[in-house]
Design a protein around this motif. Sequence first.
Motif, PDB file in Angstrom:
ATOM      1  N   THR A 170       0.841  -1.209   0.000  1.00 31.35           N
ATOM      2  CA  THR A 170       0.000   0.000   0.000  1.00 31.35           C
ATOM      3  C   THR A 170       0.874   1.257   0.000  1.00 31.35           C
ATOM      4  O   THR A 170       0.551   2.250  -0.644  1.00 31.35           O
ATOM      5  CB  THR A 170      -0.940  -0.024   1.230  1.00 31.35           C
ATOM      6  N   ASP A 171       1.989   1.184   0.696  1.00 31.07           N
ATOM      7  CA  ASP A 171       2.935   2.318   0.728  1.00 31.07           C
ATOM      8  C   ASP A 171       3.603   2.545  -0.637  1.00 31.07           C
ATOM      9  O   ASP A 171       4.171   3.605  -0.871  1.00 31.07           O
ATOM     10  CB  ASP A 171       4.074   2.055   1.740  1.00 31.07           C
ATOM     11  N   GLY A 172       3.604   1.513  -1.490  1.00 25.36           N
ATOM     12  CA  GLY A 172       4.210   1.682  -2.814  1.00 25.36           C
ATOM     13  C   GLY A 172       5.335   0.725  -3.141  1.00 25.36           C
ATOM     14  O   GLY A 172       6.009   0.881  -4.161  1.00 25.36           O
ATOM     15  N   VAL A 173       5.547  -0.273  -2.293  1.00 22.34           N
ATOM     16  CA  VAL A 173       6.615  -1.251  -2.552  1.00 22.34           C
ATOM     17  C   VAL A 173       6.113  -2.297  -3.561  1.00 22.34           C
ATOM     18  O   VAL A 173       4.950  -2.698  -3.509  1.00 22.34           O
ATOM     19  CB  VAL A 173       7.019  -1.956  -1.233  1.00 22.34           C
ATOM     20  N   THR A 174       6.979  -2.728  -4.473  1.00 16.92           N
ATOM     21  CA  THR A 174       6.626  -3.817  -5.389  1.00 16.92           C
ATOM     22  C   THR A 174       7.129  -5.136  -4.811  1.00 16.92           C
ATOM     23  O   THR A 174       8.338  -5.333  -4.683  1.00 16.92           O
ATOM     24  CB  THR A 174       7.263  -3.591  -6.783  1.00 16.92           C
ATOM     25  N   VAL A 175       6.193  -5.998  -4.435  1.00 18.20           N
ATOM     26  CA  VAL A 175       6.560  -7.304  -3.875  1.00 18.20           C
ATOM     27  C   VAL A 175       6.053  -8.384  -4.829  1.00 18.20           C
ATOM     28  O   VAL A 175       4.866  -8.445  -5.125  1.00 18.20           O
ATOM     29  CB  VAL A 175       5.960  -7.511  -2.467  1.00 18.20           C
ATOM     30  N   LEU A 176       6.962  -9.221  -5.306  1.00 22.68           N
ATOM     31  CA  LEU A 176       6.594 -10.260  -6.275  1.00 22.68           C
ATOM     32  C   LEU A 176       5.953 -11.461  -5.605  1.00 22.68           C
ATOM     33  O   LEU A 176       5.108 -12.135  -6.177  1.00 22.68           O
ATOM     34  CB  LEU A 176       7.843 -10.735  -7.037  1.00 22.68           C
ATOM     35  N   GLY A 177       6.398 -11.747  -4.383  1.00 19.00           N
ATOM     36  CA  GLY A 177       5.875 -12.937  -3.730  1.00 19.00           C
ATOM     37  C   GLY A 177       6.424 -13.067  -2.324  1.00 19.00           C
ATOM     38  O   GLY A 177       7.268 -12.270  -1.885  1.00 19.00           O
ATOM     39  N   TYR A 178       5.922 -14.073  -1.648  1.00 20.85           N
ATOM     40  CA  TYR A 178       6.252 -14.273  -0.231  1.00 20.85           C
ATOM     41  C   TYR A 178       6.480 -15.765   0.010  1.00 20.85           C
ATOM     42  O   TYR A 178       5.577 -16.574  -0.193  1.00 20.85           O
ATOM     43  CB  TYR A 178       5.070 -13.789   0.608  1.00 20.85           C
ATOM     44  N   CYS A 179       7.686 -16.121   0.395  1.00 17.61           N
ATOM     45  CA  CYS A 179       7.966 -17.518   0.747  1.00 17.61           C
ATOM     46  C   CYS A 179       8.142 -17.625   2.252  1.00 17.61           C
ATOM     47  O   CYS A 179       9.007 -16.952   2.820  1.00 17.61           O
ATOM     48  CB  CYS A 179       9.249 -18.004   0.084  1.00 17.61           C
ATOM     49  N   THR A 180       7.350 -18.456   2.860  1.00 19.60           N
ATOM     50  CA  THR A 180       7.561 -18.704   4.285  1.00 19.60           C
ATOM     51  C   THR A 180       8.737 -19.660   4.413  1.00 19.60           C
ATOM     52  O   THR A 180       9.034 -20.443   3.527  1.00 19.60           O
ATOM     53  CB  THR A 180       6.334 -19.354   4.946  1.00 19.60           C
ATOM     54  N   TRP A 181       9.402 -19.569   5.533  1.00 19.85           N
ATOM     55  CA  TRP A 181      10.395 -20.580   5.907  1.00 19.85           C
ATOM     56  C   TRP A 181       9.769 -21.339   7.034  1.00 19.85           C
ATOM     57  O   TRP A 181       9.482 -20.719   8.056  1.00 19.85           O
ATOM     58  CB  TRP A 181      11.703 -19.928   6.373  1.00 19.85           C
ATOM     59  N   SER A 182       9.476 -22.605   6.874  1.00 16.48           N
ATOM     60  CA  SER A 182       9.835 -23.453   5.761  1.00 16.48           C
ATOM     61  C   SER A 182       8.586 -24.243   5.362  1.00 16.48           C
ATOM     62  O   SER A 182       7.561 -24.103   6.025  1.00 16.48           O
ATOM     63  CB  SER A 182      10.943 -24.420   6.187  1.00 16.48           C
ATOM     64  N   TYR A 183       8.666 -25.087   4.351  1.00 15.89           N
ATOM     65  CA  TYR A 183       7.468 -25.857   3.977  1.00 15.89           C
ATOM     66  C   TYR A 183       7.244 -27.013   4.971  1.00 15.89           C
ATOM     67  O   TYR A 183       6.361 -26.969   5.798  1.00 15.89           O
ATOM     68  CB  TYR A 183       7.521 -26.361   2.526  1.00 15.89           C
ATOM     69  N   THR A 184       8.073 -28.022   4.869  1.00  7.83           N
ATOM     70  CA  THR A 184       8.029 -29.064   5.917  1.00  7.83           C
ATOM     71  C   THR A 184       8.994 -28.632   7.018  1.00  7.83           C
ATOM     72  O   THR A 184       9.836 -27.761   6.807  1.00  7.83           O
ATOM     73  CB  THR A 184       8.524 -30.429   5.398  1.00  7.83           C
ATOM     74  N   ASP A 185       8.903 -29.216   8.164  1.00  7.81           N
ATOM     75  CA  ASP A 185       9.965 -29.070   9.147  1.00  7.81           C
ATOM     76  C   ASP A 185      11.244 -29.577   8.498  1.00  7.81           C
ATOM     77  O   ASP A 185      11.211 -30.445   7.618  1.00  7.81           O
ATOM     78  CB  ASP A 185       9.674 -29.922  10.395  1.00  7.81           C
ATOM     79  N   LEU A 186      12.358 -29.063   8.947  1.00  7.48           N
ATOM     80  CA  LEU A 186      13.626 -29.467   8.348  1.00  7.48           C
ATOM     81  C   LEU A 186      14.746 -29.297   9.358  1.00  7.48           C
ATOM     82  O   LEU A 186      14.532 -28.811  10.471  1.00  7.48           O
ATOM     83  CB  LEU A 186      13.889 -28.666   7.058  1.00  7.48           C
ATOM     84  N   LEU A 187      15.921 -29.697   8.933  1.00  7.81           N
ATOM     85  CA  LEU A 187      17.080 -29.619   9.815  1.00  7.81           C
ATOM     86  C   LEU A 187      17.560 -28.179   9.920  1.00  7.81           C
ATOM     87  O   LEU A 187      17.910 -27.575   8.913  1.00  7.81           O
ATOM     88  CB  LEU A 187      18.201 -30.491   9.240  1.00  7.81           C
ATOM     89  N   SER A 188      17.535 -27.627  11.125  1.00  4.07           N
ATOM     90  CA  SER A 188      18.125 -26.298  11.319  1.00  4.07           C
ATOM     91  C   SER A 188      19.631 -26.523  11.431  1.00  4.07           C
ATOM     92  O   SER A 188      20.077 -27.363  12.204  1.00  4.07           O
ATOM     93  CB  SER A 188      17.562 -25.670  12.597  1.00  4.07           C
ATOM     94  N   TRP A 189      20.406 -25.779  10.649  1.00  6.20           N
ATOM     95  CA  TRP A 189      21.857 -26.007  10.554  1.00  6.20           C
ATOM     96  C   TRP A 189      22.500 -26.254  11.914  1.00  6.20           C
ATOM     97  O   TRP A 189      23.277 -27.190  12.077  1.00  6.20           O
ATOM     98  CB  TRP A 189      22.547 -24.806   9.904  1.00  6.20           C
ATOM     99  N   LEU A 190      22.183 -25.358  12.855  1.00  5.15           N
ATOM    100  CA  LEU A 190      22.862 -25.435  14.161  1.00  5.15           C
ATOM    101  C   LEU A 190      21.932 -25.871  15.288  1.00  5.15           C
ATOM    102  O   LEU A 190      22.370 -26.056  16.415  1.00  5.15           O
ATOM    103  CB  LEU A 190      23.477 -24.076  14.508  1.00  5.15           C
ATOM    104  N   ASN A 191      20.639 -26.014  15.000  1.00  7.72           N
ATOM    105  CA  ASN A 191      19.683 -26.269  16.085  1.00  7.72           C
ATOM    106  C   ASN A 191      18.916 -27.585  15.951  1.00  7.72           C
ATOM    107  O   ASN A 191      17.913 -27.780  16.639  1.00  7.72           O
ATOM    108  CB  ASN A 191      18.669 -25.123  16.154  1.00  7.72           C
ATOM    109  N   GLY A 192      19.350 -28.442  15.058  1.00  8.38           N
ATOM    110  CA  GLY A 192      18.701 -29.737  14.919  1.00  8.38           C
ATOM    111  C   GLY A 192      17.229 -29.627  14.569  1.00  8.38           C
ATOM    112  O   GLY A 192      16.833 -28.775  13.775  1.00  8.38           O
ATOM    113  N   TYR A 193      16.407 -30.502  15.164  1.00 11.66           N
ATOM    114  CA  TYR A 193      14.973 -30.536  14.854  1.00 11.66           C
ATOM    115  C   TYR A 193      14.129 -29.981  15.987  1.00 11.66           C
ATOM    116  O   TYR A 193      12.914 -30.009  15.932  1.00 11.66           O
ATOM    117  CB  TYR A 193      14.522 -31.967  14.533  1.00 11.66           C
ATOM    118  N   GLN A 194      14.779 -29.492  17.033  1.00 12.56           N
ATOM    119  CA  GLN A 194      13.975 -28.928  18.119  1.00 12.56           C
ATOM    120  C   GLN A 194      13.364 -27.599  17.695  1.00 12.56           C
ATOM    121  O   GLN A 194      12.297 -27.221  18.161  1.00 12.56           O
ATOM    122  CB  GLN A 194      14.838 -28.731  19.363  1.00 12.56           C
TER     123      GLN A 194
END
Length: 476
Positions: free
Chosen positions: A412-436
């Motif tokens: 609304t302010d005037g920014v052009t946003v093409l899309g929005y990807c959430t992180w993440s789709y399935t749960d996944l391995l966090s590089w340093l934090n495992g699956y917790q």
Amino acid sequence: YKQLKAFPKDFLWGSASAAYQVEGAWNEDGKGPSVWDEFVKIPGKTFKGTNGELAVDHYHRYKEDIALMKEQGLKAYRFSIAWTRIFPNGRGEINQAGLDFYINLVDELIANGIEPLVTLYHWDLPQALQDEYMGWESRQVIDDFVNYATVLFETFRGKVKYWISLNEQNIFIQLGYLMAVHPPAVVDPKRMYEANHIANLANASVIKKFHEMDMPGQIGPSFAYTPNYSFDSNPLNVLAAEDTEDIMANFWLDVYAWGEYPIFAMNYLKEQGVAPTIEPGDMALLKEGKPDFLGVNYYQTATHVFNPLNGVGMGKMNTSGKKGSSEETGMPGVSKKVANPFIDRTNWDWEIDPQGLRIALRRMTSRYRMPILITENGLGEYDKITETNEIHDDYRINYLSSHVKAIQEAITDGVTVLGYCTWSYTDLLSWLNGYQKRYGFVYVDQDETQNGSLTRYKKDSYYWYQNVIATNGEEL
Ligand code: BG6
């Protein structure tokens, strides 16, 4: 508030992942080892020694995962390609079996009406290139990266329309060469800025190649942007925040968008004796590699006060999942990070600031006037599965919905946003934090011992996003 603009009709409602964090199959079908396959073997480097050997087995379950995306109505899926599946040793002969995996993945997405967004590099450098010439520290990596990307451009011409060059160059460089918590686990600012300059040249070269090949579609890098705030109106603190913005954000974004290093940050590096070596032709190349959009990964903001020369330096991150366990951190002579009293934090001390996303989008637009693709945003939290296999992640719904609202405000302010990807789709391995620490719409039965069943379960947030997509963002 003024009347909000609707999301564009073709807005890419998406979600994201990265090869190492989801695929598993670490040595199947001819894949070579990456620096992450090796790094995780060093004791104490990852949470409980977790590694991506199995991850969430997306390599064998991608059809099941894509079926879930289709049912949810997902418009776009961002994933990364593992360089080591295409070139097990970084270059040389193409490993067709590895390439076939991604051909099948892309075909499956397209057959299900989902736009593939492909990341060329999400941190998993071939170990062979690290061994041969120290990876990002040698200019040889530029040619090897372009060669690898060219194979992908040729293979997916016309099928893949959105490409992300480097994922979070600022993160893999700083965590790899300054904080030693990513490979190659070095603490050396001089080497860091040299490697970073070479990564800039590689990024620009790949973008230039994409345009020379007249590829249909668009390409841009994904930057991990943490907008910097001043703690208060004390001019010293305001300057501290502005200097931090120059050193921690403009230092990458100006190069991507303009092919120039910011003045104050570069002076600071020169004073410290850590400025990169710039060879004739480098700056021209950086200008020639202008992206079509800026990708942004947004998680949080950072608030600062002035930090004297003898003040605190780099502190350790919170990887324990205990709120308040981060160490103090700062740049002596520049700034020190303090808690923002107006906003809450996650259990890993990441500040939850939806308006910060609007501020990020607006700052990037004011400075660069380019379209923006939000390539990551999400909440990492502990999730509990009930006896009836439900996951009531209302905290994640709150997080995501307030951030989507902030995007709508920015549009609304005037920014052009093409899309929005959430992180993440399935749960996944966090590089340093495992699956917790989990981020997904889809819960995966997997834990640090890698003994989970890998069964997928839809969280409450899965259904919430399904409705957001169906209403094109009207119902949050
Ligand atoms: C981004 C990365 O830095 O943040 C992702 O691109 C990562 O790969 C995500 O997983 C969340 O970070 P973390 O440390 O919470 O897993």
